[in-house]
Design a protein around this motif. Structure first.
Motif, mmCIF file in Angstrom:
data_model
loop_
_atom_site.group_PDB
_atom_site.id
_atom_site.type_symbol
_atom_site.label_atom_id
_atom_site.label_comp_id
_atom_site.label_asym_id
_atom_site.label_seq_id
_atom_site.Cartn_x
_atom_site.Cartn_y
_atom_site.Cartn_z
ATOM 1 N N ALA A 153 0.822 -1.217 0.000
ATOM 2 C CA ALA A 153 0.000 0.000 0.000
ATOM 3 C C ALA A 153 0.852 1.263 0.000
ATOM 4 C CB ALA A 153 -0.928 -0.003 1.220
ATOM 5 N N GLU A 154 1.984 1.238 0.737
ATOM 6 C CA GLU A 154 2.846 2.418 0.819
ATOM 7 C C GLU A 154 3.460 2.778 -0.533
ATOM 8 O OE1 GLU A 154 3.224 -0.279 2.790
ATOM 9 O OE2 GLU A 154 2.197 0.521 4.574
ATOM 10 N N GLU A 155 3.512 1.819 -1.448
ATOM 11 C CA GLU A 155 4.058 2.063 -2.773
ATOM 12 C C GLU A 155 2.950 2.337 -3.800
ATOM 13 O OE1 GLU A 155 6.639 -1.168 -3.812
ATOM 14 O OE2 GLU A 155 7.847 -0.972 -1.990
ATOM 15 N N GLY A 156 1.721 2.448 -3.325
ATOM 16 C CA GLY A 156 0.608 2.727 -4.223
ATOM 17 C C GLY A 156 0.212 1.553 -5.099
ATOM 18 N N GLU A 157 0.575 0.342 -4.696
ATOM 19 C CA GLU A 157 0.282 -0.833 -5.521
ATOM 20 C C GLU A 157 -1.149 -1.320 -5.289
ATOM 21 O OE1 GLU A 157 4.670 -2.862 -6.098
ATOM 22 O OE2 GLU A 157 3.407 -3.585 -4.463
ATOM 23 N N ASP A 158 -1.831 -1.633 -6.358
ATOM 24 C CA ASP A 158 -3.180 -2.194 -6.328
ATOM 25 C C ASP A 158 -3.196 -3.295 -7.369
ATOM 26 O OD1 ASP A 158 -6.006 -2.436 -5.804
ATOM 27 O OD2 ASP A 158 -6.357 -1.299 -7.644
ATOM 28 N N ILE A 159 -2.977 -4.531 -6.926
ATOM 29 C CA ILE A 159 -2.696 -5.631 -7.844
ATOM 30 C C ILE A 159 -3.739 -6.736 -7.697
ATOM 31 C CG2 ILE A 159 -1.019 -7.422 -8.453
ATOM 32 C CD1 ILE A 159 1.161 -5.510 -7.350
ATOM 33 N N ARG A 160 -4.360 -7.077 -8.820
ATOM 34 C CA ARG A 160 -5.276 -8.226 -8.845
ATOM 35 C C ARG A 160 -4.501 -9.467 -9.278
ATOM 36 N NH1 ARG A 160 -9.002 -11.121 -12.273
ATOM 37 N NH2 ARG A 160 -8.232 -10.071 -14.159
ATOM 38 N N VAL A 161 -4.603 -10.516 -8.482
ATOM 39 C CA VAL A 161 -3.867 -11.755 -8.741
ATOM 40 C C VAL A 161 -4.855 -12.849 -9.136
ATOM 41 C CG1 VAL A 161 -2.316 -13.486 -7.752
ATOM 42 C CG2 VAL A 161 -2.111 -11.086 -7.050
ATOM 43 N N PHE A 162 -4.511 -13.591 -10.187
ATOM 44 C CA PHE A 162 -5.366 -14.699 -10.611
ATOM 45 C C PHE A 162 -4.501 -15.765 -11.277
ATOM 46 C CE2 PHE A 162 -5.043 -11.699 -14.049
ATOM 47 C CZ PHE A 162 -5.004 -12.444 -15.220
ATOM 48 N N THR A 163 -5.068 -16.936 -11.443
ATOM 49 C CA THR A 163 -4.347 -18.030 -12.096
ATOM 50 C C THR A 163 -5.090 -18.447 -13.360
ATOM 51 O OG1 THR A 163 -5.510 -19.737 -10.807
ATOM 52 C CG2 THR A 163 -3.426 -18.902 -9.909
ATOM 53 N N VAL A 164 -4.311 -18.911 -14.320
ATOM 54 C CA VAL A 164 -4.869 -19.477 -15.545
ATOM 55 C C VAL A 164 -4.095 -20.755 -15.861
ATOM 56 C CG1 VAL A 164 -5.644 -17.294 -16.530
ATOM 57 C CG2 VAL A 164 -3.325 -18.090 -17.001
ATOM 58 N N SER A 165 -4.729 -21.650 -16.584
ATOM 59 C CA SER A 165 -4.004 -22.830 -17.035
ATOM 60 C C SER A 165 -2.923 -22.414 -18.033
ATOM 61 C CB SER A 165 -4.956 -23.832 -17.694
ATOM 62 O OG SER A 165 -5.415 -23.321 -18.946
ATOM 63 N N ALA A 166 -1.928 -23.255 -18.202
ATOM 64 C CA ALA A 166 -0.875 -22.941 -19.164
ATOM 65 C C ALA A 166 -1.455 -22.731 -20.559
ATOM 66 C CB ALA A 166 0.179 -24.041 -19.177
ATOM 67 N N GLU A 167 -2.417 -23.548 -20.939
ATOM 68 C CA GLU A 167 -3.024 -23.414 -22.265
ATOM 69 C C GLU A 167 -3.764 -22.087 -22.404
ATOM 70 O OE1 GLU A 167 -2.631 -25.154 -24.936
ATOM 71 O OE2 GLU A 167 -1.391 -26.709 -24.015
ATOM 72 N N GLU A 168 -4.466 -21.676 -21.356
ATOM 73 C CA GLU A 168 -5.138 -20.380 -21.381
ATOM 74 C C GLU A 168 -4.117 -19.248 -21.499
ATOM 75 O OE1 GLU A 168 -8.896 -20.029 -18.644
ATOM 76 O OE2 GLU A 168 -7.458 -21.366 -17.664
ATOM 77 N N CYS A 169 -2.997 -19.391 -20.781
ATOM 78 C CA CYS A 169 -1.949 -18.380 -20.827
ATOM 79 C C CYS A 169 -1.378 -18.252 -22.233
ATOM 80 C CB CYS A 169 -0.858 -18.750 -19.824
ATOM 81 S SG CYS A 169 0.416 -17.503 -19.627
ATOM 82 N N PHE A 170 -1.143 -19.377 -22.884
ATOM 83 C CA PHE A 170 -0.622 -19.347 -24.250
ATOM 84 C C PHE A 170 -1.629 -18.680 -25.197
ATOM 85 C CE2 PHE A 170 1.692 -23.577 -23.180
ATOM 86 C CZ PHE A 170 2.569 -22.878 -22.364
ATOM 87 N N ALA A 171 -2.909 -18.949 -24.981
ATOM 88 C CA ALA A 171 -3.939 -18.332 -25.820
ATOM 89 C C ALA A 171 -3.973 -16.816 -25.600
ATOM 90 C CB ALA A 171 -5.302 -18.944 -25.514
ATOM 91 N N MET A 172 -3.764 -16.378 -24.357
ATOM 92 C CA MET A 172 -3.735 -14.939 -24.061
ATOM 93 C C MET A 172 -2.601 -14.261 -24.821
ATOM 94 S SD MET A 172 -4.453 -15.115 -19.950
ATOM 95 C CE MET A 172 -4.369 -13.346 -19.642
#
Length: 203
Positions: A153-172
């Protein structure tokens, strides 16, 4: 081939620093270049991590706002300002690249690296105007409970974390959703090394 720095002055000393050089360098035709003025962005050196669970075959991705992606005018390409990326951060004084990889993976994604990270590449980001380099690692993680909102928070970070399958990642990657260099390099590396990582996890 040699170069000579004639003068160097810091013109901006904020979150990013800008140094102005007057320099000359040898040319490929054997002559000397004229005296050139070049502005160079100095922001330190970075570490990026591809967090991947070879057992579950899942990649940890993060999404955050990036001011450098704000369009300057109507001719700029229509690209997202909230970017889907991998974990990354700047090396602080006294830190090793591996220590930063562990710290940033926990701060930005809420997970811990298993074993030692594997170096994918060490490269310049944009050497025409910046000194910044990136140590890019693969880091094994357990994605069982990964997700949610993270960041310092002190660095102003606002990060959404999620997971995808490797195949989904390659498609992205293939459909243009991943539009920053470190993530592109990391995912292409995973395409080439996924089978090896999964086999090693079963050993």
């Amino acid at each position: 081939m040699k170069f000579k720095i004639i003068a160097k002055n810091r013109s901006w000393d904020g979150y990013c620093k800008i140094d102005v050089y007057q320099l000359q360098h040898d040319r490929f035709d054997g002559c000397q270049s004229p005296v050139l003025q070049r502005e160079v962005l100095e922001r330190g050196h970075a570490v990026a991590v591809l967090p991947y669970d070879p057992v579950r075959d899942e990649v940890v991705m993060i999404e955050q706002f990036r001011p450098g992606a704000i369009p300057v005018n109507d001719n700029d390409p229509k690209m997202p300002v909230w970017l889907t990326e991998i974990v990354a951060g700047i090396i602080e004084d006294g830190e090793t690249a591996e220590a930063v990889a562990r710290r940033e993976t926990f701060e930005e994604a809420g997970c811990e690296l298993i074993g030692s990270p594997e170096l994918i590449s060490h490269y310049y980001v944009t050497p025409g105007c910046s000194t910044e380099t990136v140590h890019l690692f693969y880091g094994q993680v357990d994605t069982t409970n990964v997700g949610g909102l993270h960041g310092v928070a002190e660095e102003g970070e606002d990060i959404r974390v999620f997971t995808v399958s490797a195949e989904e990642c390659f498609a992205m990657l293939q459909n243009g959703q991943l539009c920053n260099a470190m993530t592109t390099i990391a995912v292409q590396w995973l395409m080439l090394n996924r089978d090896r990582l999964r086999q090693n996890s079963e050993a």
